[in-house]
Design an enzyme around this catalytic site. Structure first.
Site, PDB file in Angstrom:
ATOM      1  N   ARG A  75       0.830  -1.203   0.000  1.00  0.00           N
ATOM      2  CA  ARG A  75       0.000   0.000   0.000  1.00  0.00           C
ATOM      3  C   ARG A  75       0.863   1.251   0.000  1.00  0.00           C
ATOM      4  O   ARG A  75       2.033   1.222   0.398  1.00  0.00           O
ATOM      5  CB  ARG A  75      -0.909   0.027   1.236  1.00  0.00           C
ATOM      6  CG  ARG A  75      -1.820  -1.177   1.385  1.00  0.00           C
ATOM      7  CD  ARG A  75      -2.668  -1.069   2.651  1.00  0.00           C
ATOM      8  NE  ARG A  75      -3.461  -2.258   2.861  1.00  0.00           N
ATOM      9  CZ  ARG A  75      -4.648  -2.470   2.310  1.00  0.00           C
ATOM     10  NH1 ARG A  75      -5.170  -1.539   1.532  1.00  0.00           N
ATOM     11  NH2 ARG A  75      -5.322  -3.571   2.539  1.00  0.00           N
ATOM     12  N   THR A 282     -16.056 -11.249  -4.413  1.00  0.00           N
ATOM     13  CA  THR A 282     -15.710  -9.839  -4.644  1.00  0.00           C
ATOM     14  C   THR A 282     -16.708  -9.128  -5.558  1.00  0.00           C
ATOM     15  O   THR A 282     -16.863  -9.488  -6.726  1.00  0.00           O
ATOM     16  CB  THR A 282     -14.286  -9.662  -5.217  1.00  0.00           C
ATOM     17  OG1 THR A 282     -13.372 -10.512  -4.528  1.00  0.00           O
ATOM     18  CG2 THR A 282     -13.848  -8.224  -5.067  1.00  0.00           C
TER      19      THR A 282
END
Length: 479
Positions: A75, A282
């Site tokens: 990230r 998802t």
């Protein structure tokens, strides 16, 4: 209407953590509860599991629990003003040395120092699930210099993917090791491993799960491009696991949305061919985070996975943080049942012409062939220790319910993930050997599943205490 065969996995979170909401989810059709270890504290997960077990016991439901590991955090860090707007064509730098809380529209820190080793000029980096796209122009010792290809808002801690894969982060982190110990304490039935690249990643997770004292089955989340680069890579991950998840968020970013649906179908097909579970996950009903009804595209997406014969379809934010968690589960159950009415869901060519390698596998597949071709069969009973035999049975397309008769609560819960399989507590050691089959059918008859004149297929082993010992198939009539 017949029992729904496709199972529903739903994520528990702030929107679904009260006793009332958990009970409503179970009544709406929840089969497997997912604990997302990326969010929430250990005590919050403990409380959810306690409530779930209490409520499911009161309702007589056999609900499985899956602990989903966070995996490596690839990230960006944080911005001085929480969010910036990036414009197409501008320069933007990802830096190992920039202060973690001081990003701006020109530079931001990264939580994954090895990114500089994984990137090369010409690579595309996708941030925030592909909403922002950067092209790498140059790489220094502590920084990756890029140019914005697709701009837009970018906020704190958004994920980074590399088009085509190639991020070298190890699959298991120190946090994952802690969460594996928590999963063992909570007696979860499945542990899902994030971002595995190779079969050895799953083998390492299995070893840690067993060392923690847990018999949980291991689910490999297929979300890296390397995992689907070719059939050999995919099959190696499937073979090392007990089941796989088509984790379409990160996978779609890495392989591109144009290839995702075809890859999803290939994963489902390969998993079933190897007698393994498969979950499709998802954004299946993403709009229901804020809306009480799904879109037609979402209905089609869920139905398509059902027609491909996935074991389970999964809800994430829809039930964890959305406004309509119960409605999302109910809608998914309704769509699955509708799709299962299509004739193609009961017509199977699974492994026709291939040889089998195990006795229990041979009995399981022969049972399904008999059930699908002998008119009058209304139920299949598998007397099982681990659930392996009904799992193998459920690889065959069929409209006939499979009942997992077992005395073990772990196996009863585990089977909640198997497509078309339903658990019934039953201890064959309480009866004389000659009476076991009669007692099993009597249990089905008392439940209203079968009636006089129906046929039942029953499988069992000579010993009720050994794994993989199923060696007997009986075709019985209901008196």
């Amino acid at each position: 209407m017949k029992k729904r065969r496709t199972k529903i996995v739903a994520t528990l979170g702030p929107a679904s953590s009260s006793p009332e909401s958990i009970e409503q989810l179970l009544l709406a059709g929840l089969d497997v509860a997912r604990l997302n270890f990326s969010h929430g504290t250990a005590d919050e997960h403990r409380q959810r599991v306690r409530m779930l077990r209490e409520i499911s016991a009161r309702l007589g439901s056999h609900i499985a629990i899956m602990g989903d590991l966070q995996g490596p955090k690839i990230r960006i860090a944080r911005f001085r003003d929480v969010q910036v707007i990036l414009h197409r064509g501008q320069a933007f730098t990802l830096s190992n040395t920039h202060p973690a809380n001081d990003g701006d529209e020109h530079i931001v820190g990264i939580d994954y120092p090895s990114l500089v080793r994984d990137c090369h000029p010409g690579d595309e980096l996708l941030l925030d699930d592909g909403r922002v796209v950067l092209e790498v122009e140059s790489v220094e010792e502590h920084a990756v210099h890029t140019r914005v290809i697709v701009g837009g808002p970018l906020s704190n801690n958004k994920g980074i993917n590399r088009r085509g894969g190639g991020i070298s982060a190890p699959s298991l982190t120190d946090k994952d090791r802690d969460d594996i110990r928590l999963a063992a304490e909570l007696e979860v039935d499945y542990v899902a491993v994030s971002f595995p690249r190779y079969g050895r990643d799953i083998e390492q997770a299995r070893r840690l799960v067993r060392e923690a004292g847990s018999p949980a089955w291991i689910i490999a989340k297929i979300e890296r491009a390397e995992a689907v680069a070719d059939d050999a890579a995919l099959d190696a991950l499937i073979q090392a696991s007990d089941g796989v998840m088509v984790a379409r968020g990160d996978l779609g970013v890495e392989v591109g949305d144009a290839r995702l649906v075809g890859i999803q179908k290939r994963i489902i097909q390969h998993a079933r061919h190897q007698n393994k579970l498969v979950i499709t996950a998802t954004q299946m009903m993403e709009s229901m985070i804020a809306s009480p009804l799904p879109t037609r595209a979402e209905v089609s997406d869920v139905a398509n996975a059902v027609l491909d014969y996935t074991d389970a379809v999964m809800l994430s934010g829809e039930t964890a943080s959305g406004k309509y968690p119960v409605e999302a589960v109910a809608a998914m159950a309704r769509i699955a049942q509708g799709a299962e009415q299509e004739p193609m869901t009961t017509q199977s060519h699974h492994r026709v012409g291939l040889s089998f390698s195990r006795c229990d596998e041979t009995i399981a597949l022969a049972s399904m062939y008999a059930a699908n071709h002998f008119q009058g069969v209304k139920a299949i009973v598998s007397l099982t220790e681990t659930g392996n035999t009904p799992l193998i049975m459920s690889r065959i397309r069929s409209g006939i319910p499979i009942f997992c008769f077992t005395p073990h609560p772990t196996t009863q819960r585990r089977a909640a993930m198997f497509r078309g399989v339903y658990s019934i507590p039953f201890d064959p050691t309480l009866y004389e050997p000659a009476a076991v089959s009669t007692e099993a059918i009597a249990r089905l008859k008392a439940s209203g599943v079968v009636q006089r004149g129906d046929w039942v297929i029953l499988t069992k082993g000579d010993s009720y205490h050994s794994t993989g010992g199923t060696n007997t198939l009986k075709i019985l009539t209901v008196d």
